[in-house]
Design a protein around this motif. Sequence first.
Motif, PDB file in Angstrom:
ATOM      1  N   ALA A  13       0.833  -1.197   0.000  1.00 38.38           N
ATOM      2  CA  ALA A  13       0.000   0.000   0.000  1.00 38.38           C
ATOM      3  C   ALA A  13       0.870   1.249   0.000  1.00 38.38           C
ATOM      4  O   ALA A  13       0.506   2.270  -0.568  1.00 38.38           O
ATOM      5  N   GLN A  14       2.038   1.160   0.639  1.00 36.56           N
ATOM      6  CA  GLN A  14       2.968   2.292   0.690  1.00 36.56           C
ATOM      7  C   GLN A  14       3.671   2.506  -0.635  1.00 36.56           C
ATOM      8  O   GLN A  14       4.200   3.572  -0.876  1.00 36.56           O
ATOM      9  N   ALA A  15       3.693   1.484  -1.478  1.00 34.90           N
ATOM     10  CA  ALA A  15       4.495   1.506  -2.694  1.00 34.90           C
ATOM     11  C   ALA A  15       4.285   2.764  -3.514  1.00 34.90           C
ATOM     12  O   ALA A  15       5.235   3.340  -4.020  1.00 34.90           O
ATOM     13  N   HIS A  16       3.049   3.174  -3.634  1.00 36.16           N
ATOM     14  CA  HIS A  16       2.779   4.345  -4.469  1.00 36.16           C
ATOM     15  C   HIS A  16       3.189   5.629  -3.767  1.00 36.16           C
ATOM     16  O   HIS A  16       3.519   6.615  -4.420  1.00 36.16           O
ATOM     17  N   ALA A  17       3.197   5.642  -2.446  1.00 36.16           N
ATOM     18  CA  ALA A  17       3.524   6.847  -1.695  1.00 36.16           C
ATOM     19  C   ALA A  17       5.019   7.009  -1.474  1.00 36.16           C
ATOM     20  O   ALA A  17       5.510   8.124  -1.483  1.00 36.16           O
ATOM     21  N   ASP A  18       5.752   5.904  -1.264  1.00 37.39           N
ATOM     22  CA  ASP A  18       7.160   6.010  -0.900  1.00 37.39           C
ATOM     23  C   ASP A  18       8.012   4.992  -1.656  1.00 37.39           C
ATOM     24  O   ASP A  18       8.243   3.890  -1.173  1.00 37.39           O
ATOM     25  N   PRO A  19       8.492   5.373  -2.851  1.00 35.98           N
ATOM     26  CA  PRO A  19       9.272   4.441  -3.657  1.00 35.98           C
ATOM     27  C   PRO A  19      10.559   3.983  -2.962  1.00 35.98           C
ATOM     28  O   PRO A  19      11.010   2.855  -3.183  1.00 35.98           O
ATOM     29  N   GLU A  20      11.150   4.814  -2.094  1.00 37.20           N
ATOM     30  CA  GLU A  20      12.367   4.396  -1.395  1.00 37.20           C
ATOM     31  C   GLU A  20      12.079   3.265  -0.415  1.00 37.20           C
ATOM     32  O   GLU A  20      12.899   2.364  -0.251  1.00 37.20           O
ATOM     33  N   ALA A  57      19.190   6.186  -4.580  1.00 36.86           N
ATOM     34  CA  ALA A  57      19.309   6.619  -3.184  1.00 36.86           C
ATOM     35  C   ALA A  57      19.473   5.406  -2.264  1.00 36.86           C
ATOM     36  O   ALA A  57      20.349   5.393  -1.387  1.00 36.86           O
ATOM     37  N   VAL A  58      18.645   4.407  -2.466  1.00 40.46           N
ATOM     38  CA  VAL A  58      18.700   3.216  -1.615  1.00 40.46           C
ATOM     39  C   VAL A  58      19.992   2.424  -1.863  1.00 40.46           C
ATOM     40  O   VAL A  58      20.664   2.018  -0.920  1.00 40.46           O
ATOM     41  N   LEU A  59      20.352   2.245  -3.123  1.00 42.13           N
ATOM     42  CA  LEU A  59      21.585   1.502  -3.432  1.00 42.13           C
ATOM     43  C   LEU A  59      22.807   2.228  -2.863  1.00 42.13           C
ATOM     44  O   LEU A  59      23.723   1.585  -2.339  1.00 42.13           O
TER      45      LEU A  59
END
Length: 181
Positions: A13-20, A57-59
């Motif tokens: 559900a968060q996927a669309h709000a927070d891609p990181e 950013a995550v990598l």
Amino acid sequence: MPDGPDEGSAAGAQAHADPESVARAICLRLLTMAPKTRAQLAEALRKRDVPEEAAEAVLGRFSELGLINDEAFAEAWVDSRHHGRGLAKRALAAELRHRGVDSDTVNEAVERLDPDQEAETARRLVERKLASTRSLDPQVRTRRLAGMLARKGYPSGLAFRVIREALEQEGIEMEEDFPDS
């Protein structure tokens, strides 16, 4: 097995709000299964449609924390695959390149393999296979053993030298019609 959060889960559900967050979840899941290179993780994120900025950013953060370390991955890969499968430098380098490890890192990792150690591994591989070829003509045996070593990345000069030594220990004199190192 999916690489990221399930559609019905809180992370999904968060996927669309927070891609990181999605990128972190994907990377953590993949890294808990087995070590991965930065390129492998980047590809998994691309396949899951994670925006490039979030993926980078995550990598980057995972690299800073030491969770992604292509040098350590390459060293461990070389040690494991050489000792476990008997692979030579050439085959190991190809596998690492296939996993997205850069050329300098690949070269450093495979150059850690001592040439004497590589030759000794080739000898062990030939010894293991030798008994199953005893009933065959020496030329057929040589071809089969050379093919096995070639598939594992051994150079032909080393392969034929090791095969000649093994056959001579059995009392079979080999003709000098194949390459020598």
